[in-house]
Motif scaffolding. Sequence first.
Motif, PDB file in Angstrom:
ATOM      1  N   SER A  92     -17.037   6.271  82.750  1.00 36.69           N
ATOM      2  CA  SER A  92     -17.685   6.022  81.463  1.00 36.69           C
ATOM      3  C   SER A  92     -19.181   6.206  81.651  1.00 36.69           C
ATOM      4  N   ALA A  93     -19.748   7.218  81.000  1.00 35.12           N
ATOM      5  CA  ALA A  93     -21.181   7.480  81.135  1.00 35.12           C
ATOM      6  C   ALA A  93     -22.002   6.345  80.535  1.00 35.12           C
ATOM      7  N   ARG A  94     -21.502   5.716  79.474  1.00 33.72           N
ATOM      8  CA  ARG A  94     -22.245   4.591  78.892  1.00 33.72           C
ATOM      9  C   ARG A  94     -22.351   3.438  79.883  1.00 33.72           C
ATOM     10  N   ASP A  95     -21.238   3.087  80.515  1.00 36.79           N
ATOM     11  CA  ASP A  95     -21.264   1.975  81.462  1.00 36.79           C
ATOM     12  C   ASP A  95     -22.103   2.320  82.689  1.00 36.79           C
ATOM     13  N   LEU A  96     -22.044   3.563  83.137  1.00 38.45           N
ATOM     14  CA  LEU A  96     -22.877   3.969  84.271  1.00 38.45           C
ATOM     15  C   LEU A  96     -24.352   3.978  83.891  1.00 38.45           C
ATOM     16  N   ALA A  97     -24.672   4.292  82.631  1.00 36.94           N
ATOM     17  CA  ALA A  97     -26.063   4.235  82.183  1.00 36.94           C
ATOM     18  C   ALA A  97     -26.589   2.808  82.261  1.00 36.94           C
ATOM     19  N   VAL A  98     -25.752   1.832  81.864  1.00 34.36           N
ATOM     20  CA  VAL A  98     -26.154   0.431  81.953  1.00 34.36           C
ATOM     21  C   VAL A  98     -26.372   0.040  83.409  1.00 34.36           C
ATOM     22  N   TYR A  99     -25.446   0.448  84.274  1.00 28.20           N
ATOM     23  CA  TYR A  99     -25.601   0.141  85.696  1.00 28.20           C
ATOM     24  C   TYR A  99     -26.866   0.799  86.263  1.00 28.20           C
TER      25      TYR A  99
END
Length: 698
Positions: A283-290
């Motif tokens: 998930s690119a969104r979750d990786l962006a948050v990380y």
Amino acid sequence: MQVLVEAPQHSGLTGPLDYLADQALPPGTLVRVPLGRRTVTGLVWDAPTADADAWAADQLKPVAEVLPDLPPLPPTWRQLVRFASAYYQRSLGEIAMMVLPPELRQLDAVQWGRRFKRLTKSLAQPPAATDAPEVLPDLTPEQQTVLDALAPSLAPGDAEPAPTTYLLWGSTGSGKTEVYLRQADRALQAGRQVLLMVPEINLTPQLEARVAARFAGRNIVSLHSGLTPAQRLRNWMLAHLGLADIVLGTRLAVFTPLPRLGLVVVDEEHDPSYKQQDGARYSARDLAVYRGQLEKVPVLLGSATPSLETWFNALPQAEGGAGRYQRLTMPSRVGQGAMPRVRRLDLSREPKPRPGQEAPPLAQALLDAIAERVARGEQSLVLLNRRGYAPVLQCSDCGWKSECPQCSAWRVFHKVDRTLRCHHCGLTDRVPRACPNCGNLDIHPLGRGTEKLEEQLAAALPDARVGRIDADVTKLKGALEDRLASVHAGEVDILVGTQMVAKGHDFRRITLVAAVNPDAALFASDFRAAERQFALLLQAAGRAGRDASVAQGSEMWVQTWHPDHPLYAALARYDYEFFAQQQLKERQMAGLPPYAHLAMLRAEGKTQEAAQGFLVEAAQLVEALAAELGGILLYPPVPTAVQRVANIERAQMLIEAESRPALQRLLARATDDWLALAHQHRPRGLVRWAVDVDPLAI
């Protein structure tokens, strides 16, 4: 030294390999190394281990060459890859090589040296400056309030660091993009780089033009699959060397190395396109948050209809949420434009068609409303999320249907080129002249797609200019831009489209939006169906009335057999908060995300028995471990919704856990056992298997 090479999951090579080098190379250096009979690109991963001298020189192969002039990939980038590999249960080498430009992985040192010289010449040319900077629009009070709240996130040296993740919850037309641009300007003024992510390629050109106009004279690059390999390599290099100020891209852009990263923006964060659906299912969104937490930079998640996971994370703990994100709200539209009035049209009260007659595409009241808009010179958008002419062809005598011989699905009838096309495997045939079973000449389409709807609307409203935008008419390069330009120019009175036109587009002349067949998702087996449908309908409604001068009379029509359904009631009030609250209650009672954590073990085989046989034994291997960890439930294997695709049978097994760490421990300890099991099952018909962490659909 340790070097990562591209190794698929089934190879068993999950970590770096050992090689000899005649010089010390810093981690992050790209090299060429022998692998079997090939020489491949690899990435120096970590410093040599303490027991490196224990290896005899003749036991290790030497590094063939080093790619010159290429700065090592930074530690934060390598940590992002390491986290993605561990969390999504993929090999390190697969993730690291997958996210690099394909052309970079194919060049040897000599070829790269030549390419780098050419790149250097082009990179040395500064972007064209402009003498007429764009006049900034006035900010609304809500935009100013949000920007004031975001200001501390970029201020260095605070004793208490500002929250790094924000949810910008703004209605469609509230000016979220302007907030992105103002916050990006702050980061650029501080000498930092900006990563701006969009869910789909077809939204990129529109936003790219706006970003280019706002930041003329800055280096702005795009990264998405629509670029040529040379373009992608050049843009990636600009970012990696710190020469690109703004990177605008789709999900893969989250892995772009940015040495001066200062801000990450994820527009339309709820969009399922941010989740990769094959290979490494990240998930690119979750990786962006990380990544924001890793690099200590603010992450701005924007949406009018946030995903329930993001909404839960932005809810304060006092309101039953996680309280991890800070929520910023912009409920009003720019220019005080009103959201369109939602009208629910009850199809059960419409006249029934005569036997043998097909129901009209739209109810008469809706047709009259569209005709009225056409007469006033306004535009209408008719949403039908099904492309093609009809979902299936049928014989009126023997009941034959256009079933795909390779898939457990129907082939869709496309009238423009007279083909039957499977949207799963791509199998395409000409439409038969007669029924293949009985020879009957009377074979007719069942159902309706965008192609048929366009034809029917043109016949019902002959004075209207009807256009269509879907994946079938936008295949060629530039086709989407041309069709959008004709809509913006007022050359189309009625636009028929799929979800492609329901989000992100600023159609100033559209004053009526109609959803033709929205009921299909109300009773679907997927627990996210209602969430996705509400988001689609609200986003579609947001295309109407964006010009405040005509916003007061704008409307959203919903043709439905269930006008009293809670989803439509919440939509009529534009009450996302109430809808999210009710959905979260249902999720909590059912033990579904965000209150539980899921992984899906998927298997594909030559037979359904082969696929499910692997899953049954895979479950047996981890039953004891699941009991030891506690709070983990293994569901029985079942066929997927579309059971057969391209003559490959598919099955899945759901794993549910109360705790995310427990789920990750189970997957980490089970993966090697499952890999060994897969090798045993290949002679029995297993084709492939994969773990999908945080699946979007079950």
